[in-house]
Design an enzyme around this catalytic site. Sequence first.
Site, PDB file in Angstrom:
ATOM      1  N   SER A 290      49.629 -69.284  83.423  1.00 29.63           N
ATOM      2  CA  SER A 290      49.721 -70.590  82.749  1.00 29.63           C
ATOM      3  C   SER A 290      50.897 -71.427  83.253  1.00 29.63           C
ATOM      4  O   SER A 290      50.801 -72.653  83.312  1.00 29.63           O
ATOM      5  CB  SER A 290      49.859 -70.400  81.238  1.00 29.63           C
ATOM      6  OG  SER A 290      48.707 -69.801  80.729  1.00 29.63           O
TER       7      SER A 290
ATOM      8  N   HIS B 138      43.040 -72.493  83.625  1.00 31.34           N
ATOM      9  CA  HIS B 138      42.364 -71.343  84.258  1.00 31.34           C
ATOM     10  C   HIS B 138      41.395 -70.820  83.220  1.00 31.34           C
ATOM     11  O   HIS B 138      41.359 -71.330  82.096  1.00 31.34           O
ATOM     12  CB  HIS B 138      43.385 -70.246  84.619  1.00 31.34           C
ATOM     13  CG  HIS B 138      44.232 -69.841  83.448  1.00 31.34           C
ATOM     14  ND1 HIS B 138      43.770 -69.008  82.439  1.00 31.34           N
ATOM     15  CD2 HIS B 138      45.479 -70.223  83.061  1.00 31.34           C
ATOM     16  CE1 HIS B 138      44.711 -68.882  81.519  1.00 31.34           C
ATOM     17  NE2 HIS B 138      45.752 -69.623  81.859  1.00 31.34           N
TER      18      HIS B 138
ATOM     19  N   HIS C 119      42.606 -63.168  76.204  1.00 36.96           N
ATOM     20  CA  HIS C 119      43.354 -61.954  76.590  1.00 36.96           C
ATOM     21  C   HIS C 119      42.972 -60.786  75.692  1.00 36.96           C
ATOM     22  O   HIS C 119      42.915 -59.646  76.123  1.00 36.96           O
ATOM     23  CB  HIS C 119      44.862 -62.208  76.473  1.00 36.96           C
ATOM     24  CG  HIS C 119      45.449 -62.938  77.639  1.00 36.96           C
ATOM     25  ND1 HIS C 119      45.631 -62.351  78.859  1.00 36.96           N
ATOM     26  CD2 HIS C 119      45.890 -64.218  77.765  1.00 36.96           C
ATOM     27  CE1 HIS C 119      46.169 -63.236  79.698  1.00 36.96           C
ATOM     28  NE2 HIS C 119      46.326 -64.382  79.057  1.00 36.96           N
TER      29      HIS C 119
END
Length: 445
Positions: free
Chosen positions: A88, A309, A270
């Site tokens: 990030s 992303h 995540h």
Amino acid sequence: MKKRLAITAFLACFVPTMTTQAQTTEDVPPKNIIFLIGDGMGNSYTSAYRYFKNKSTTQFVNRTAFDGYLVGQQMTYSQDAKENVTDSASAATAMATGVKTYNAAVGVDNNLTKRQTVLEAAKKQGKSTGIVVTSQITHATPASYGGHDKSRKNMHAIANDFYDEKINGQHKIDVMLGGGKAQMIRSDRDLTKEFKKDGYNYVTTKEALAANTNPQLLGLFAKEGLTKKLDRVTTPDLSVMTNAALKQLDKNEAGFFLLVEGSQIDWAGHDNDIVSAMGEMTDFEKAFEAAINFAKEDGETLVIATADHSTGGFSIAKAGNYNWYPSIIRSVKKTPDYMAKKIKAGSSASTIMKKYMKFSLTTKEIKSVSDVRKKSVTTIDNAIEKIINTRSNTGWTTSGHTGDDVNIYAYGPSSSQFSGHLDNTDQAKKIFQLINGTEKTIIDK
Ligand SMILES: [Zn+2]
């Protein structure tokens, strides 16, 4: 041949005039820029969110708020000696400064040189600036717009940058809203007090945020990141914070630059937690709508939304089954993390699961969570997520990031410049062009 040349020459006489006319409407530099980042919001997330919003299993009538504003895609890769999939910080630095850099870099290039960010450029031009996030305000993405550090991990130093690095003798960020009291209030320094001393209003509740009339505003609503959308009771939504920021920033006749981040779409990815991912998408979509509504009324505001992303290798369906079942996800009323904490604290797995997971759970499914109730919150959390991922047929390939291109959405004056296939560095270059009149990236001394 001659004839064609004649026509070209004839057209050339008129083309500049036509361009000038177009500039008065579409291509005029905007007074205000709102840049929204869905952290980790890869294309599977924005597509899945459309499934999630539609109750029908076969028809997708309802578009998301994003769909109508799609203008292009951007590459996200980082320029790291060891890794070519971005984190990030590297992605945000690219979008903020126009320079590709290594993973973990905050507002610095591969030589550790500080690069000017678009937020700093806006401040230098006399505009107001803001950051509105659901993570800590010093987390990788906002840090890369407001600070400079060799590592995203140095959040105390980044917090100091927010206060210490002045532009034209002024603090560079006028409105800061999000989490991260732990980084701002420390034994060595209390930055909330320092900002207050300099005229900022410091708020910590939804009510105080709503009552604010001060153009310089620091709002911290959690020690670290904000409570997730699905579990939120007292914390303000991202759209509420966005509107509160816009109200103050709009007071500046010279305009503003505002960064808004749906920070925790990525955190859900995540964790391979589809329930939280869709919850955070709901929060981010509302903030995007708030930005669009402001821009439509204002007429001089450019809105850009994109992602840094994708995360988790999230796929809509898996294992050869041509179905994804968002109804399962919709029927879960709290995040797996919330339920796991309750179970860890002593509540029965069966009671908690039946209370918040409104689909018919099998005895085996309940047992799979109950069996691990004495283990860590993460283990319990993973057991709950496994049930939801299996039932909804949600696929994940990693607990990290993936290198897919991500969508770009845009609206307002000069929005057409953000269309097509871009690189993430183009975001900064184009914004520099709009603010400074040149695409040039600048070393920030
Ligand atoms: Zn990210």
